[in-house]
Design a protein around this motif. Structure first.
Motif, PDB file in Angstrom:
ATOM      1  N   THR A  25       1.376  12.545   9.465  1.00  0.00           N
ATOM      2  CA  THR A  25       2.722  13.123   9.569  1.00  0.00           C
ATOM      3  C   THR A  25       2.879  13.974  10.824  1.00  0.00           C
ATOM      4  OG1 THR A  25       2.136  15.080   8.232  1.00  0.00           O
ATOM      5  CG2 THR A  25       2.964  13.142   7.050  1.00  0.00           C
ATOM      6  N   HIS A  26       1.772  14.337  11.475  1.00  0.00           N
ATOM      7  CA  HIS A  26       1.824  15.114  12.714  1.00  0.00           C
ATOM      8  C   HIS A  26       1.752  14.218  13.954  1.00  0.00           C
ATOM      9  CE1 HIS A  26       1.240  19.101  10.744  1.00  0.00           C
ATOM     10  NE2 HIS A  26       0.638  18.356   9.834  1.00  0.00           N
ATOM     11  N   ASP A  27       1.624  12.938  13.748  1.00  0.00           N
ATOM     12  CA  ASP A  27       1.495  11.972  14.851  1.00  0.00           C
ATOM     13  C   ASP A  27       2.893  11.524  15.276  1.00  0.00           C
ATOM     14  OD1 ASP A  27       0.983   9.835  16.541  1.00  0.00           O
ATOM     15  OD2 ASP A  27      -0.529   8.922  15.240  1.00  0.00           O
ATOM     16  N   PRO A  28       3.286  11.784  16.523  1.00  0.00           N
ATOM     17  CA  PRO A  28       4.634  11.397  16.981  1.00  0.00           C
ATOM     18  C   PRO A  28       4.910   9.897  16.825  1.00  0.00           C
ATOM     19  CG  PRO A  28       3.600  12.882  18.551  1.00  0.00           C
ATOM     20  CD  PRO A  28       2.535  12.503  17.565  1.00  0.00           C
ATOM     21  N   ARG A  29       3.878   9.067  16.870  1.00  0.00           N
ATOM     22  CA  ARG A  29       4.066   7.629  16.722  1.00  0.00           C
ATOM     23  C   ARG A  29       4.585   7.275  15.333  1.00  0.00           C
ATOM     24  NH1 ARG A  29      -1.807   5.551  18.043  1.00  0.00           N
ATOM     25  NH2 ARG A  29      -2.175   7.192  16.497  1.00  0.00           N
ATOM     26  N   MET A  30       4.312   8.121  14.352  1.00  0.00           N
ATOM     27  CA  MET A  30       4.737   7.851  12.974  1.00  0.00           C
ATOM     28  C   MET A  30       6.180   8.284  12.722  1.00  0.00           C
ATOM     29  SD  MET A  30       2.029   6.455  11.689  1.00  0.00           S
ATOM     30  CE  MET A  30       1.600   5.849  13.324  1.00  0.00           C
ATOM     31  N   GLN A  31       6.810   8.892  13.736  1.00  0.00           N
ATOM     32  CA  GLN A  31       8.180   9.373  13.563  1.00  0.00           C
ATOM     33  C   GLN A  31       9.230   8.401  14.107  1.00  0.00           C
ATOM     34  OE1 GLN A  31       7.930  12.064  11.757  1.00  0.00           O
ATOM     35  NE2 GLN A  31       5.740  12.055  12.161  1.00  0.00           N
ATOM     36  N   GLU A  62       6.981  11.865   0.980  1.00  0.00           N
ATOM     37  CA  GLU A  62       6.451  12.847   1.925  1.00  0.00           C
ATOM     38  C   GLU A  62       4.939  12.973   1.803  1.00  0.00           C
ATOM     39  OE1 GLU A  62       9.011  13.282  -0.074  1.00  0.00           O
ATOM     40  OE2 GLU A  62      10.652  13.347   1.396  1.00  0.00           O
ATOM     41  N   GLU A  63       4.439  13.043   0.582  1.00  0.00           N
ATOM     42  CA  GLU A  63       3.001  13.178   0.385  1.00  0.00           C
ATOM     43  C   GLU A  63       2.287  11.871   0.715  1.00  0.00           C
ATOM     44  OE1 GLU A  63      -0.573  15.122  -0.380  1.00  0.00           O
ATOM     45  OE2 GLU A  63       1.459  15.883  -0.038  1.00  0.00           O
ATOM     46  N   ALA A  64       2.892  10.755   0.355  1.00  0.00           N
ATOM     47  CA  ALA A  64       2.290   9.451   0.641  1.00  0.00           C
ATOM     48  C   ALA A  64       2.148   9.236   2.145  1.00  0.00           C
ATOM     49  CB  ALA A  64       3.126   8.332   0.033  1.00  0.00           C
ATOM     50  N   ALA A  65       3.081   9.784   2.916  1.00  0.00           N
ATOM     51  CA  ALA A  65       3.060   9.605   4.367  1.00  0.00           C
ATOM     52  C   ALA A  65       1.844  10.246   5.018  1.00  0.00           C
ATOM     53  CB  ALA A  65       4.336  10.182   4.984  1.00  0.00           C
ATOM     54  N   ARG A  66       1.155  11.140   4.311  1.00  0.00           N
ATOM     55  CA  ARG A  66      -0.068  11.743   4.849  1.00  0.00           C
ATOM     56  C   ARG A  66      -1.215  10.749   4.859  1.00  0.00           C
ATOM     57  NH1 ARG A  66      -2.461  15.460   1.981  1.00  0.00           N
ATOM     58  NH2 ARG A  66      -3.469  16.321   3.848  1.00  0.00           N
ATOM     59  N   TRP A  67      -1.047   9.628   4.153  1.00  0.00           N
ATOM     60  CA  TRP A  67      -2.138   8.662   4.015  1.00  0.00           C
ATOM     61  C   TRP A  67      -1.754   7.245   4.420  1.00  0.00           C
ATOM     62  CZ3 TRP A  67      -6.469  11.200   3.188  1.00  0.00           C
ATOM     63  CH2 TRP A  67      -6.409  12.449   2.560  1.00  0.00           C
ATOM     64  N   LEU A 118       0.830  -1.206   0.000  1.00  0.00           N
ATOM     65  CA  LEU A 118       0.000   0.000   0.000  1.00  0.00           C
ATOM     66  C   LEU A 118       0.867   1.259   0.000  1.00  0.00           C
ATOM     67  CD1 LEU A 118      -2.841  -0.954   2.497  1.00  0.00           C
ATOM     68  CD2 LEU A 118      -2.988  -0.833   0.008  1.00  0.00           C
ATOM     69  N   LEU A 119       1.957   1.224   0.751  1.00  0.00           N
ATOM     70  CA  LEU A 119       2.851   2.381   0.801  1.00  0.00           C
ATOM     71  C   LEU A 119       3.501   2.614  -0.557  1.00  0.00           C
ATOM     72  CD1 LEU A 119       4.223   4.644   2.322  1.00  0.00           C
ATOM     73  CD2 LEU A 119       5.934   2.987   3.129  1.00  0.00           C
ATOM     74  N   SER A 120       3.947   1.534  -1.185  1.00  0.00           N
ATOM     75  CA  SER A 120       4.551   1.648  -2.514  1.00  0.00           C
ATOM     76  C   SER A 120       3.570   2.230  -3.516  1.00  0.00           C
ATOM     77  CB  SER A 120       5.041   0.271  -2.982  1.00  0.00           C
ATOM     78  OG  SER A 120       5.578   0.343  -4.283  1.00  0.00           O
ATOM     79  N   GLU A 121       2.312   1.774  -3.449  1.00  0.00           N
ATOM     80  CA  GLU A 121       1.276   2.291  -4.350  1.00  0.00           C
ATOM     81  C   GLU A 121       0.998   3.766  -4.072  1.00  0.00           C
ATOM     82  OE1 GLU A 121      -2.002  -0.273  -3.663  1.00  0.00           O
ATOM     83  OE2 GLU A 121      -1.168  -1.939  -4.816  1.00  0.00           O
ATOM     84  N   ALA A 122       1.013   4.144  -2.792  1.00  0.00           N
ATOM     85  CA  ALA A 122       0.750   5.535  -2.431  1.00  0.00           C
ATOM     86  C   ALA A 122       1.865   6.455  -2.929  1.00  0.00           C
ATOM     87  CB  ALA A 122       0.601   5.664  -0.919  1.00  0.00           C
ATOM     88  N   ILE A 123       3.102   5.998  -2.859  1.00  0.00           N
ATOM     89  CA  ILE A 123       4.216   6.805  -3.363  1.00  0.00           C
ATOM     90  C   ILE A 123       4.063   7.033  -4.863  1.00  0.00           C
ATOM     91  CG2 ILE A 123       6.707   6.837  -3.753  1.00  0.00           C
ATOM     92  CD1 ILE A 123       6.987   5.305  -1.083  1.00  0.00           C
TER      93      ILE A 123
END
Length: 214
Positions: A207-213, A137-142, A125-130
């Motif tokens: 991207t604003h969620d600390p858990r995602m960092q 960076e944009e894919a990380a929003r989703w 899913l991440l590869s498809e989003a990129i």
């Protein structure tokens, strides 16, 4: 001669009116065509959901299966036969089922677009989003990485249909179920403290969620 002279202006006027009418008609037809073309090419919320959170694309190319968490249409929070539901965190699933039972009294069903996912599924899913959004960076929003995704850990569920997400937005806190991201009205997680203290403020996107960092 006087008769001919009086008819010519009338003929020119009729010709000009006809020509103007044809121009206006052509403009209207072209405008309608352009509007319909633009509308059909614009992405909708269902496009985003299907492309980034559902199992349709992933199943189509055979890379992952229902054992990885892909789900067909019509799956509810009570569908234990699917790994995407059965592998959710037990407390989250129980809270969802209690909320679903209450929502059913209002004629609302909780359909699951995506629940638990394998790391392989998440990576796809991440590869498809990129590819879809043009950058990591944009894919990380989703879509999160497999290492940070709350779907991979079984701690998040994406609920389909706007009536169900609206119901949960209004009543979910009573069951400890909270929306986490403003850009994802379908994404819910368990926050038991919300029963007494309401849901925490939402992040704009992952991207604003600390858990995602991590």
């Amino acid at each position: 001669m006087s008769q001919i002279t009086t008819r010519r202006p009338s003929s020119r006027k009729a010709f000009r009116s006809t020509a103007l009418g044809l121009v206006l008609l052509a403009a209207a037809v072209i405008g309608t065509f352009l509007y319909q073309s633009a509308s059909s090419s614009a992405p909708s919320s269902s496009d985003v959901l299907r492309g980034d959170h559902g199992g349709t694309t992933a199943e189509a190319d055979g890379a992952v299966t229902e054992d990885d968490g892909t789900l067909p249409g019509g799956v509810t929070v009570f569908s234990d036969e699917y790994a995407g539901v059965a592998n959710l965190d037990a407390d989250l699933l129980q809270a969802m089922r209690e909320a679903a039972a209450a929502a059913a009294d209002d004629g609302i069903d909780f359909y699951v677009n995506s629940g638990w996912r394998s790391a392989e599924y998440q990576n796809q899913l991440l590869s498809e989003a990129i590819s879809r959004y043009g950058s990591e960076e944009e894919a990380a929003r989703w879509v999160a990485t497999a290492g940070t995704s709350l779907h991979v850990s079984g701690d998040a569920v994406d609920i389909g249909r706007s009536d169900a997400t609206a119901w949960l937005s209004e009543h979910g806190a009573e069951y400890g179920l909270c929306r986490i991201y403003r850009n994802e009205p379908w994404h819910f997680e368990l926050r038991p403290e919300a029963i007494d203290h309401r849901c925490p403020r939402m992040y704009a996107d992952p991207t604003h969620d600390p858990r995602m960092q991590q």
